[in-house]
Write a protein that holds these residues in place. Sequence first.
Motif, mmCIF file in Angstrom:
data_model
loop_
_atom_site.group_PDB
_atom_site.id
_atom_site.type_symbol
_atom_site.label_atom_id
_atom_site.label_comp_id
_atom_site.label_asym_id
_atom_site.label_seq_id
_atom_site.Cartn_x
_atom_site.Cartn_y
_atom_site.Cartn_z
ATOM 1 N N VAL A 117 0.867 -1.182 0.000
ATOM 2 C CA VAL A 117 0.000 0.000 0.000
ATOM 3 C C VAL A 117 0.901 1.229 0.000
ATOM 4 O O VAL A 117 1.875 1.289 0.750
ATOM 5 C CB VAL A 117 -0.921 0.017 1.245
ATOM 6 C CG1 VAL A 117 -1.676 1.346 1.329
ATOM 7 C CG2 VAL A 117 -1.894 -1.145 1.198
ATOM 8 N N TYR A 118 0.569 2.189 -0.847
ATOM 9 C CA TYR A 118 1.326 3.445 -0.896
ATOM 10 C C TYR A 118 0.409 4.576 -0.453
ATOM 11 O O TYR A 118 -0.647 4.803 -1.054
ATOM 12 C CB TYR A 118 1.822 3.689 -2.327
ATOM 13 C CG TYR A 118 2.514 5.018 -2.562
ATOM 14 C CD1 TYR A 118 3.320 5.608 -1.585
ATOM 15 C CD2 TYR A 118 2.380 5.690 -3.782
ATOM 16 C CE1 TYR A 118 3.958 6.820 -1.805
ATOM 17 C CE2 TYR A 118 3.025 6.898 -4.016
ATOM 18 C CZ TYR A 118 3.806 7.462 -3.018
ATOM 19 O OH TYR A 118 4.436 8.664 -3.256
ATOM 20 N N HIS A 119 0.794 5.265 0.624
ATOM 21 C CA HIS A 119 0.029 6.433 1.073
ATOM 22 C C HIS A 119 0.670 7.663 0.466
ATOM 23 O O HIS A 119 1.783 8.045 0.826
ATOM 24 C CB HIS A 119 0.023 6.524 2.599
ATOM 25 C CG HIS A 119 -1.113 7.350 3.124
ATOM 26 N ND1 HIS A 119 -1.905 6.951 4.168
ATOM 27 C CD2 HIS A 119 -1.607 8.563 2.728
ATOM 28 C CE1 HIS A 119 -2.836 7.876 4.404
ATOM 29 N NE2 HIS A 119 -2.665 8.858 3.540
ATOM 30 N N LEU A 120 -0.034 8.285 -0.473
ATOM 31 C CA LEU A 120 0.494 9.410 -1.248
ATOM 32 C C LEU A 120 0.202 10.718 -0.511
ATOM 33 O O LEU A 120 -0.940 11.167 -0.446
ATOM 34 C CB LEU A 120 -0.146 9.412 -2.640
ATOM 35 C CG LEU A 120 0.205 10.560 -3.585
ATOM 36 C CD1 LEU A 120 1.698 10.606 -3.872
ATOM 37 C CD2 LEU A 120 -0.584 10.430 -4.884
ATOM 38 N N HIS A 121 1.247 11.336 0.037
ATOM 39 C CA HIS A 121 1.124 12.603 0.764
ATOM 40 C C HIS A 121 1.664 13.768 -0.056
ATOM 41 O O HIS A 121 1.860 14.857 0.486
ATOM 42 C CB HIS A 121 1.899 12.535 2.079
ATOM 43 C CG HIS A 121 1.403 11.512 3.055
ATOM 44 N ND1 HIS A 121 0.323 11.715 3.877
ATOM 45 C CD2 HIS A 121 1.852 10.261 3.328
ATOM 46 C CE1 HIS A 121 0.127 10.653 4.631
ATOM 47 N NE2 HIS A 121 1.037 9.746 4.313
ATOM 48 N N ASP A 122 1.946 13.549 -1.329
ATOM 49 C CA ASP A 122 2.585 14.573 -2.163
ATOM 50 C C ASP A 122 1.759 14.860 -3.401
ATOM 51 O O ASP A 122 0.982 14.025 -3.858
ATOM 52 C CB ASP A 122 3.975 14.106 -2.617
ATOM 53 C CG ASP A 122 4.937 13.907 -1.463
ATOM 54 O OD1 ASP A 122 5.135 14.872 -0.698
ATOM 55 O OD2 ASP A 122 5.472 12.796 -1.319
ATOM 56 N N ILE A 123 1.962 16.048 -3.962
ATOM 57 C CA ILE A 123 1.455 16.361 -5.289
ATOM 58 C C ILE A 123 2.599 16.112 -6.273
ATOM 59 O O ILE A 123 3.615 16.811 -6.232
ATOM 60 C CB ILE A 123 0.958 17.817 -5.373
ATOM 61 C CG1 ILE A 123 -0.335 17.959 -4.568
ATOM 62 C CG2 ILE A 123 0.737 18.231 -6.811
ATOM 63 C CD1 ILE A 123 -1.000 19.316 -4.661
ATOM 64 N N LEU A 124 2.446 15.106 -7.102
ATOM 65 C CA LEU A 124 3.509 14.725 -8.035
ATOM 66 C C LEU A 124 3.474 15.655 -9.248
ATOM 67 O O LEU A 124 3.045 15.289 -10.335
ATOM 68 C CB LEU A 124 3.337 13.260 -8.464
ATOM 69 C CG LEU A 124 3.458 12.218 -7.350
ATOM 70 C CD1 LEU A 124 3.202 10.810 -7.900
ATOM 71 C CD2 LEU A 124 4.836 12.283 -6.700
ATOM 72 N N SER A 125 3.947 16.877 -9.034
ATOM 73 C CA SER A 125 3.936 17.885 -10.087
ATOM 74 C C SER A 125 5.354 18.400 -10.303
ATOM 75 O O SER A 125 6.226 18.233 -9.444
ATOM 76 C CB SER A 125 3.018 19.041 -9.687
ATOM 77 O OG SER A 125 3.552 19.705 -8.549
ATOM 78 N N PRO A 126 5.612 19.059 -11.455
ATOM 79 C CA PRO A 126 6.948 19.593 -11.730
ATOM 80 C C PRO A 126 7.421 20.599 -10.683
ATOM 81 O O PRO A 126 8.625 20.771 -10.493
ATOM 82 C CB PRO A 126 6.782 20.267 -13.102
ATOM 83 C CG PRO A 126 5.625 19.568 -13.734
ATOM 84 C CD PRO A 126 4.697 19.216 -12.610
#
Length: 378
Positions: A117-126
């Motif tokens: 399981v990956y808990h995504l706490h980031d905005i994967l933007s440039p």
Amino acid sequence: MKIFFLDQSGKPGGAELCLIDIAKPYKDRCLVGLFAEGSFRNLLQQNHIPVQVLTTQAIEVRKESSLAQGLGSLGQLIPLIAKVVQQAREFDLIYANTQKALVVGALASFFSRRPLVYHLHDILSPEHFSKTNRSIAVTCANRFASLVIANSQASQAAFLAAGGRPDITKVVYNGFDTKNYQSQESDVRQIRQQLGIDGQFVVGHFSRLAPWKGQHILIEALAKSPLDVTAILVGDALFGEQEYVQHLHQQVTALGLENRVKFLGFRSDIPLLMSACDLVAHTSTAAEPFGRVIVEGMLCGTPVVAAKAGGAIELVEHGVNGFLVTPAKPDELAQVITTCLQEPEKTANIAENAQAIARQRFDVTAINQQIAKLLNKL
């Protein structure tokens, strides 16, 4: 269910504080593996959550790192991955809480045959990550994760825009123990006296000191606000950003605000300090994935003004439970500060409304039940 949590940080940021709340219900059958030593380990231990530092060698990959830099770090990752694989076989599930934890957890999941399981706490933007880092995160999640928990619709949207699989992603907001945000009036009066801010309209900023967190925006807005407005900056540099801290002090001096800005450094009494403020300001110049400070301010019953981008838009409805301003626009922020100062009754009603909404939307028990249901489906 026995869960093996992984986190890259030794220092407690928003993702780490969130992890504490998620791990608490599993503390008799989980382990948190850290990739660095630091105060986060102490926090976990204080909450009786089993923790182990898996490596003392810093992983030299940053958000802006190139492919060559990423490949160069593989040598130091191999012993760590081997250790995680060995440990993972004692658990039912690997729960990666950060991006470096995702990379290690993905390979450990493959070799240990344990779901990831990956808990995504980031905005994967440039604005936040290099193209290489975004590609690695999305590839690892798409190929190895059974579930990606995004902490906001903004985080989910950026993940999908970067090529993430929609069928494995779910949005679950951060949870908060509302009892932790109740302060006694006598304590609030005492802390205001100790800080020398009695009789002032106090704007609080709670974040590590970093350019994209926008403390300089608040300082500039303060110079455009009435003279009885004071700011407290709670937090300090975390990732080698001392140059920015020096810049902030120079900015304060240049604007003649030495008596109106207080640098308090890292503090453990955040709820009390928020309760002592008349306004909590969130001033990030780039889109925030979630914005814990926004919800914390609401739970303390303090009015909140937030930068209108990312997860903040999902938390704040302007004029209903807070205020929104255009990111990096100190004039707008100064106007909101002045309005809150001049219209205390209206502002208090907004803060009261925000507190009631936040207690309902972000209750940690309800949030943990959402996560438990998702994990049980695996």
